[in-house]
Design an enzyme around this catalytic site. Structure first.
Site, PDB file in Angstrom:
ATOM      1  N   CYS A   1      49.191  10.316  34.405  1.00  0.00           N
ATOM      2  CA  CYS A   1      50.537   9.893  33.966  1.00  0.00           C
ATOM      3  C   CYS A   1      50.458   8.971  32.764  1.00  0.00           C
ATOM      4  CB  CYS A   1      51.257   9.146  35.085  1.00  0.00           C
ATOM      5  SG  CYS A   1      51.531  10.122  36.543  1.00  0.00           S
TER       6      CYS A   1
HETATM    7  C1  BEZ Z   1      47.422  10.778  37.930  1.00  0.00           C
HETATM    8  O1  BEZ Z   1      48.511  10.595  37.433  1.00  0.00           O
HETATM    9  O2  BEZ Z   1      46.409  10.554  37.327  1.00  0.00           O
HETATM   10  C2  BEZ Z   1      47.293  11.330  39.318  1.00  0.00           C
HETATM   11  C3  BEZ Z   1      48.249  11.023  40.258  1.00  0.00           C
HETATM   12  C4  BEZ Z   1      48.107  11.517  41.518  1.00  0.00           C
HETATM   13  C5  BEZ Z   1      47.035  12.343  41.841  1.00  0.00           C
HETATM   14  C6  BEZ Z   1      46.095  12.660  40.887  1.00  0.00           C
HETATM   15  C7  BEZ Z   1      46.224  12.152  39.607  1.00  0.00           C
END
Ligand code: BEZ
Length: 212
Positions: free
Chosen positions: A45
């Site tokens: 994100c």
């Molecule tokens: C991320 O945003 O990096 C993420 C969030 C949840 C699970 C895996 C990755």
């Protein structure tokens, strides 16, 4: 019932990193991309929000506003923004909705319980200026979105609205477009597509991209 293409996007009021927002009012007469993020302080994100901040001008060129939602509160988002700006070398320039009670996430079906009870999936909702949902994309939390694809979808939707063309497989800016099957009157086609067209089949008619 799940949101479907052509539905009016559900309205809501929520706190964001840029103040309280009534969603429909905030969208105004623009296009909008609403995207969900599974959680604050997560790596994928962080890269996504940074990329969109850096390319905001591309969305603006398309008369499109961007808003993100993540299931943490605005105070947490503001802390996270510091990390996004530092690691992605950018300045955040669009709002992130605080959604600690998952009201927006639930309204838009962004939580898929068989994937995760607590995190949202990565949803993208494309709204037109009448607030109609025109496209949706869903990725798992582990796959970062391709925002060039998001821009490509916006281009396709806007070409369809303006010129009655569809975009074929793997279409990119500058490629030929497809004349929609509902257009059958030869005179109307001539008027709408002065650059002409190639008919490979009566239903498969290719024309140069009309807005170039
Ligand atoms: C991320 O945003 O990096 C993420 C969030 C949840 C699970 C895996 C990755």
């Amino acid at each position: 019932m799940a949101i479907q293409l052509g539905d009016i996007a559900p309205d809501f009021t929520a706190e964001t990193t840029e103040g309280k927002v009534n969603f429909h009012e905030w969208v105004g007469d623009k296009w909008c991309v609403l995207m969900s993020h599974p959680k604050d302080f997560t790596p994928v994100c962080t890269t996504e929000l940074g990329f969109v901040a850096k390319t905001k001008a591309e969305f603006e060129k398309r008369n499109c506003k961007v808003i993100a939602v993540s299931v943490d509160d605005v105070k947490s988002h503001k802390g996270w923004i510091g990390d996004i700006e530092e690691t992605q070398r950018t300045t955040m320039n669009f709002p992130i909705i605080g959604d600690p009670e998952r009201k927006v996430a639930s309204l838009y079906g962004m939580i898929h319980p068989n994937a995760s009870d607590t995190l949202t999936v990565r949803s993208v909702f494309f709204l037109d200026p009448r607030k109609k949902v025109r496209a949706m994309i869903t990725y798992p939390a582990s796959t970062g979105r391709d925002f060039n694809e998001v821009l490509r979808v916006l281009d396709s939707l806007q070409l369809t609205d303006q010129y009655q063309v569809a975009t074929p497989a793997n279409w990119r800016q500058g490629d030929e477009c497809v004349i929609v099957p509902s257009l059958t009157d030869p005179e109307e086609i001539k008027k709408k597509f002065p650059k002409g067209y190639r008919a490979l089949k009566p239903y498969l008619r290719l024309t140069p991209q009309p807005n170039l």
